[in-house]
Design a protein around this motif. Structure first.
Motif, PDB file in Angstrom:
ATOM      1  N   ASN A 180       0.830  -1.199   0.000  1.00  0.00           N
ATOM      2  CA  ASN A 180       0.000   0.000   0.000  1.00  0.00           C
ATOM      3  C   ASN A 180       0.869   1.256   0.000  1.00  0.00           C
ATOM      4  N   GLY A 181       1.052   1.839  -1.154  1.00  0.00           N
ATOM      5  CA  GLY A 181       1.932   2.991  -1.278  1.00  0.00           C
ATOM      6  C   GLY A 181       1.412   4.222  -0.557  1.00  0.00           C
ATOM      7  N   ARG A 182       0.083   4.362  -0.469  1.00  0.00           N
ATOM      8  CA  ARG A 182      -0.487   5.573   0.124  1.00  0.00           C
ATOM      9  C   ARG A 182      -0.064   5.759   1.567  1.00  0.00           C
ATOM     10  N   ILE A 183      -0.072   4.638   2.316  1.00  0.00           N
ATOM     11  CA  ILE A 183       0.293   4.737   3.724  1.00  0.00           C
ATOM     12  C   ILE A 183       1.763   5.107   3.867  1.00  0.00           C
ATOM     13  N   GLN A 184       2.609   4.512   2.978  1.00  0.00           N
ATOM     14  CA  GLN A 184       4.039   4.861   3.012  1.00  0.00           C
ATOM     15  C   GLN A 184       4.236   6.352   2.777  1.00  0.00           C
ATOM     16  N   VAL A 185       3.540   6.865   1.764  1.00  0.00           N
ATOM     17  CA  VAL A 185       3.678   8.289   1.449  1.00  0.00           C
ATOM     18  C   VAL A 185       3.235   9.134   2.646  1.00  0.00           C
ATOM     19  N   GLY A 186       2.116   8.740   3.251  1.00  0.00           N
ATOM     20  CA  GLY A 186       1.622   9.462   4.421  1.00  0.00           C
ATOM     21  C   GLY A 186       2.651   9.490   5.535  1.00  0.00           C
ATOM     22  N   HIS A 187       3.227   8.303   5.816  1.00  0.00           N
ATOM     23  CA  HIS A 187       4.232   8.238   6.886  1.00  0.00           C
ATOM     24  C   HIS A 187       5.433   9.119   6.581  1.00  0.00           C
ATOM     25  N   ILE A 188       5.876   9.086   5.315  1.00  0.00           N
ATOM     26  CA  ILE A 188       7.059   9.862   4.959  1.00  0.00           C
ATOM     27  C   ILE A 188       6.767  11.356   5.084  1.00  0.00           C
ATOM     28  N   LEU A 189       5.575  11.759   4.635  1.00  0.00           N
ATOM     29  CA  LEU A 189       5.225  13.182   4.742  1.00  0.00           C
ATOM     30  C   LEU A 189       5.185  13.613   6.206  1.00  0.00           C
ATOM     31  N   PHE A 190       4.582  12.763   7.052  1.00  0.00           N
ATOM     32  CA  PHE A 190       4.505  13.095   8.472  1.00  0.00           C
ATOM     33  C   PHE A 190       5.907  13.186   9.076  1.00  0.00           C
ATOM     34  N   SER A 191       6.784  12.217   8.729  1.00  0.00           N
ATOM     35  CA  SER A 191       8.146  12.250   9.269  1.00  0.00           C
ATOM     36  C   SER A 191       8.873  13.490   8.797  1.00  0.00           C
ATOM     37  N   ALA A 192       8.694  13.825   7.525  1.00  0.00           N
ATOM     38  CA  ALA A 192       9.367  15.007   6.992  1.00  0.00           C
ATOM     39  C   ALA A 192       8.881  16.247   7.728  1.00  0.00           C
ATOM     40  N   PHE A 193       7.568  16.304   7.970  1.00  0.00           N
ATOM     41  CA  PHE A 193       6.998  17.429   8.709  1.00  0.00           C
ATOM     42  C   PHE A 193       7.665  17.558  10.085  1.00  0.00           C
ATOM     43  N   VAL A 194       7.733  16.427  10.827  1.00  0.00           N
ATOM     44  CA  VAL A 194       8.326  16.477  12.171  1.00  0.00           C
ATOM     45  C   VAL A 194       9.793  16.879  12.084  1.00  0.00           C
ATOM     46  N   ALA A 195      10.528  16.287  11.117  1.00  0.00           N
ATOM     47  CA  ALA A 195      11.961  16.579  11.012  1.00  0.00           C
ATOM     48  C   ALA A 195      12.191  18.054  10.709  1.00  0.00           C
ATOM     49  N   ILE A 196      11.379  18.590   9.787  1.00  0.00           N
ATOM     50  CA  ILE A 196      11.561  20.003   9.422  1.00  0.00           C
ATOM     51  C   ILE A 196      11.224  20.898  10.611  1.00  0.00           C
ATOM     52  N   VAL A 197      10.133  20.572  11.318  1.00  0.00           N
ATOM     53  CA  VAL A 197       9.772  21.384  12.482  1.00  0.00           C
ATOM     54  C   VAL A 197      10.890  21.358  13.518  1.00  0.00           C
ATOM     55  N   VAL A 198      11.416  20.147  13.779  1.00  0.00           N
ATOM     56  CA  VAL A 198      12.444  20.039  14.815  1.00  0.00           C
ATOM     57  C   VAL A 198      13.692  20.822  14.412  1.00  0.00           C
ATOM     58  N   ALA A 199      14.150  20.628  13.182  1.00  0.00           N
ATOM     59  CA  ALA A 199      15.422  21.245  12.786  1.00  0.00           C
ATOM     60  C   ALA A 199      15.255  22.741  12.519  1.00  0.00           C
ATOM     61  N   LEU A 200      14.382  23.076  11.565  1.00  0.00           N
ATOM     62  CA  LEU A 200      14.227  24.502  11.246  1.00  0.00           C
ATOM     63  C   LEU A 200      13.606  25.278  12.394  1.00  0.00           C
ATOM     64  N   GLY A 201      12.617  24.643  13.045  1.00  0.00           N
ATOM     65  CA  GLY A 201      11.957  25.304  14.163  1.00  0.00           C
ATOM     66  C   GLY A 201      12.944  25.653  15.262  1.00  0.00           C
ATOM     67  N   SER A 202      13.768  24.678  15.630  1.00  0.00           N
ATOM     68  CA  SER A 202      14.760  24.946  16.676  1.00  0.00           C
ATOM     69  C   SER A 202      15.687  26.069  16.247  1.00  0.00           C
ATOM     70  N   TYR A 203      16.095  26.022  14.980  1.00  0.00           N
ATOM     71  CA  TYR A 203      17.022  27.050  14.515  1.00  0.00           C
ATOM     72  C   TYR A 203      16.380  28.434  14.622  1.00  0.00           C
ATOM     73  N   TRP A 204      15.136  28.516  14.185  1.00  0.00           N
ATOM     74  CA  TRP A 204      14.440  29.805  14.184  1.00  0.00           C
ATOM     75  C   TRP A 204      14.245  30.323  15.616  1.00  0.00           C
ATOM     76  N   VAL A 205      13.789  29.391  16.496  1.00  0.00           N
ATOM     77  CA  VAL A 205      13.490  29.795  17.872  1.00  0.00           C
ATOM     78  C   VAL A 205      14.751  30.184  18.624  1.00  0.00           C
ATOM     79  N   MET A 206      15.816  29.427  18.386  1.00  0.00           N
ATOM     80  CA  MET A 206      17.041  29.644  19.167  1.00  0.00           C
ATOM     81  C   MET A 206      17.980  30.647  18.503  1.00  0.00           C
ATOM     82  N   GLU A 207      17.557  31.203  17.386  1.00  0.00           N
ATOM     83  CA  GLU A 207      18.422  32.071  16.596  1.00  0.00           C
ATOM     84  C   GLU A 207      19.020  33.198  17.437  1.00  0.00           C
ATOM     85  N   PHE A 208      18.198  33.695  18.374  1.00  0.00           N
ATOM     86  CA  PHE A 208      18.667  34.840  19.168  1.00  0.00           C
ATOM     87  C   PHE A 208      19.912  34.492  19.967  1.00  0.00           C
TER      88      PHE A 208
END
Lengths: 108, 656
Positions: free
Chosen positions: A72-100
């Motif tokens: 079932n490719g749809r579930i794989q795509v969903g999982h990857i999108l969710f993981s990418a979302f979390v990874a981007i939030v963690v990395a970019l989010g931390s950078y943005w928040v801690m920038e100061f």
């Protein structure tokens, strides 16, 4: 179980896992070497380390996480999108928040 | 670090001495009872090594209740200390700091999370018509990592000293410089070990729900508790790795002098805060979403109506899961990140109120014109709605970054998160436990006692925490161990303490009710204790047989079992029995987790040899498991037929 994957069948050496494991270690060591001993500029080092990290992530998804094996490719795509979302939030989010508080040259 | 013997075991505190004696007496008592009644073998075969999701769920719930007693006693000691100005009860600030640290950590990590995971274990495989979870071995392993992680954390107050840097363990307060001794190491290792289990459970439940649903159960026909479990598990998978990494980094800081979060050598203390809440805020939704699911199940069952706005409910949960990753900075608005950052997180936090509001209105609309039965689980669900809303509304007040500069670090905040965590999560845990109690033990909890517990607990809860809003607005800071008569906080604090004792009494009554009902209440004769709507009530007996369903039911609609009853279909009317494939027992997880405990204990005290022994033991268990072949076993069709016949005969006798 009759529908075990290839790796769990008797007498079948788990090549995928071993290759994935060794190449992950090698990629990590290369990243370490670049960070500690190479003479590249800070910017180049960051770019190189990031590229190595992405290669390793892709490798692990293919070698360990059975990315290509699902029916079932749809579930794989969903999982990857969710993981990418979390990874981007963690990395970019931390950078943005801690920038100061981040001063790159000070930390290098 | 090589502590002297008299520093190793904590001495000189009367309460800790009492704790030590209590632990000693309980341990001896348990060993004596097990030996006297020759129950060791039974314990090992029936419980410790079991792959059965229902039994693992029961073990989770019992362990969480025990942890709730421990952290509840912590709470009572804090409330006693704060009952009046200048109380000498706990003696000094250090002891108070340790108690609020362990209270918070245990309540979140070792009560709320495992309690809900226990209920998921009991209910979810049944709700989707599965025989067990996808990875029963891993499920057993998850329980034992949680259990031994919790034990490692809990022994800290008698051996080596409890952590005292708050449950959020902010750096540099939690660093070696400011938190000397092994206390904080117990926190790091205990959470690390139990975190493995939580993460594994998340993976396990996602796989179970995606892969093992009964025929015909599409995603949009799943019961709401299964939906919340699925989304919660996805949040676990997204957020727990962050905690794992952050804990590892702080462990490196404390054990091997790394400088991730230190003040010197380029460390960034605020990065710990950032990472902690990147996990910590999703964790809040990990403990509230399943409670929402439980209330949805209970409200539909006891209002005898289909859930209003099922689809909007699903989208609300999904929206909350996404937003839960976008609000973490509201835990540290006062860090000074600047107006752009604070405004963004202020707005994203307020946005969460929208899907939550949708859910509240869905529940109210479900109740509207329902034929409501006021059984105990329903009373808890009805109590949840107004109380949780108070917590939610004060949450929106705190979400405004500018106003938060006033509220932060006061009792206003303390009251807010207790209103959401108790009225949401704890009410949900109690309601779910009472609701599914017949599924676990084949008997309902006594209703009369149950109503008493609810009213005492609910009133006690409001008496405890409502005054704290006003104490907070009056400027009383959190985490202080005493105050002066001139502060004018006495009367409200005293009221709050009275409420805390009411809650404590209600909890004791709840535990007594479990004992009382097990001894004296009428046994359930059918699997359908409450006139349920979902598949867990469709089993042939009150306590489901170990294979759950002799034949996996076929689902044709939402509220599958309700629809079967309407059409007069008997889910257990099996014509031809089939062989059933079930998982095997294994003692491997228990042994592996004992080694985790041993290794963790070694690291806490910098005893590397013991640490290495623990690590070797863990690897040995992993290798043993990897090289052994375990395909489970087959329960033959004949055995299933016999067991089902016995169940029917028993029911005929009861009714006859």
């Amino acid at each position: 179980m009759s529908n075990g994957t290839a790796a769990t069948k008797k007498g079948h050496f788990p090549w995928k896992h071993v290759v994935g494991f060794i190449s992950s270690i090698v990629l990590t060591l290369v990243a370490l070497w670049i960070a500690f001993y190479s003479a590249f500029s800070v910017r180049t080092i960051i770019v190189l380390i990031f590229s190595l990290a992405f290669i390793q992530a892709a490798l692990q998804l293919l070698m360990f996480m059975h990315m290509a094996e699902s029916s079932n490719g749809r579930i794989q795509v969903g999982h990857i999108l969710f993981s990418a979302f979390v990874a981007i939030v963690v990395a970019l989010g931390s950078y943005w928040v801690m920038e100061f508080g981040i001063h790159l040259e000070h930390h290098m | 670090m090589d502590p002297a013997w008299d520093e190793f075991i904590i001495t000189g505190e009367p309460f800790i001495l009492a704790g030590q004696i209590a632990i000693l007496v309980t341990t001896i008592g348990i060993i004596f009872i097990l030996t006297y009644f020759k129950k060791w073998k039974w314990l090992w075969n029936e419980w410790i090594t079991t792959p059965d999701h229902r039994k693992i769920g029961i073990m989770y719930i019992i362990a969480s209740l025990l942890m709730m007693i421990r952290a509840g006693v912590d709470a009572m000691m804090m409330r006693t200390q704060l009952a009046a100005p200048n109380m000498p009860f706990l003696g000094e600030a250090q002891h108070y700091n340790e108690i609020f640290t362990t209270h918070g950590t245990i309540m979140i990590i070792f009560v709320a999370t495992p309690f809900l995971i226990g209920l998921m274990n009991v209910a979810v495989p049944l709700q989707i018509g599965a025989r067990d979870v996808a990875f029963p071995f891993v499920n057993n392993l998850s329980f034992w990592t949680f259990f031994w992680g919790a034990m490692l954390f809990n022994i800290s107050f008698v051996i080596g000293g409890a952590p005292d840097a708050g449950w959020s363990a902010y750096m540099p307060l939690a660093s070696n410089d400011l938190s000397m001794g092994p206390g904080q190491n117990f926190y790091l290792l205990g959470l690390q070990i139990s975190g493995i289990g939580t993460l594994a459970t998340g993976i396990n439940l996602v796989t179970t729900i995606i892969k093992m649903r009964a025929k015909g159960m599409t995603l949009m026909r799943m019961p709401m508790f299964t939906w919340t479990t699925l989304i919660t598990s996805l949040i676990i998978i997204g957020s727990f790795p962050i905690l794992t990494v952050a804990l590892a980094m702080q462990t490196f800081d404390r054990l091997w002098d790394a400088a991730f979060f230190t003040l010197q050598d380029g460390g960034m203390p605020m990065m710990w805060v950032n990472l902690f809440w990147l996990w910590g805020h999703p964790e809040v939704y990990i403990v509230i979403l399943p409670a929402f699911g439980i209330f949805s199940e209970i409200i539909t069952t006891f209002a005898r109506k289909r859930l209003f706005g099922y689809t909007s409910m699903v989208f609300a949960i999904a929206a909350i899961s996404g937003l839960s990753f976008l609000v973490w900075v509201h835990h540290f608005f006062t860090m000074g990140a600047g107006p752009m950052v604070n405004s963004f997180f202020s707005i994203s936090t307020m946005a969460i109120a929208v899907p939550t509001g949708v859910k509240i209105f869905n529940w109210l609309a479900t109740l509207h014109r329902g034929r409501i039965r006021f059984n105990v689980p329903m009373v808890w669900a009805l109590g949840f709605i107004p109380n949780f809303t108070i917590g939610g509304v004060t949450g929106v007040m705190l979400a405004m970054a500018a106003a938060d500069y006033q509220y932060h670090n006061t009792y206003f905040l303390v009251s807010h998160f207790h209103y959401v965590l108790i009225a949401g999560t704890i009410f949900g845990c109690f309601a779910g436990t009472i609701y599914w109690w017949p599924k676990m033990f084949g008997v309902k909890l006594n209703e009369r006692l149950g109503h008493w517990v609810f009213w005492l607990f609910m009133i006690g809860f409001n008496v405890t925490f409502f005054p704290q809003y006003f104490l907070g607005l009056d400027g009383m800071p959190r985490r202080i161990y005493t105050y002066f008569p001139e502060d004018g906080w006495f009367s409200l604090n005293f009221l709050s303490t009275v409420g805390a004792y009411m809650m404590g009494f209600a909890f004791v009554l709840l535990v007594y009710n479990m004992y009382y009902s097990y001894r004296y209440e009428k046994r359930e004769t059918s699997g359908d204790a409450w006139g349920g709507r979902t598949l867990e009530w469709a089993t042939s007996s009150a306590i489901p047989p170990h294979y759950n369903f002799a034949q996996i039911p076929e689902v044709k609609d939402q509220d599958a079992f309700w629809q079967m009853k309407q059409e007069g279909v008997d889910p257990n009317g099996v014509e031809e029995y089939q062989d059933v494939h079930m998982p095997n027992h294994s003692g491997n997880p228990f042994v592996m987790c004992v080694f985790m405990f041993i290794g963790g204990f070694g690291l806490v005290f910098h005893w590397w040899t013991i640490g290495i022994i623990g690590a070797l033991g863990i690897f040995a268990c992993m290798i043993q498991r990897s090289f052994s072949r375990d395909d489970g076993h087959i329960v033959s069709a004949e055995e299933v037929r016999k067991e089902e016949a016995e169940i029917r005969e028993g029911q005929a006798n009861e009714n006859g």
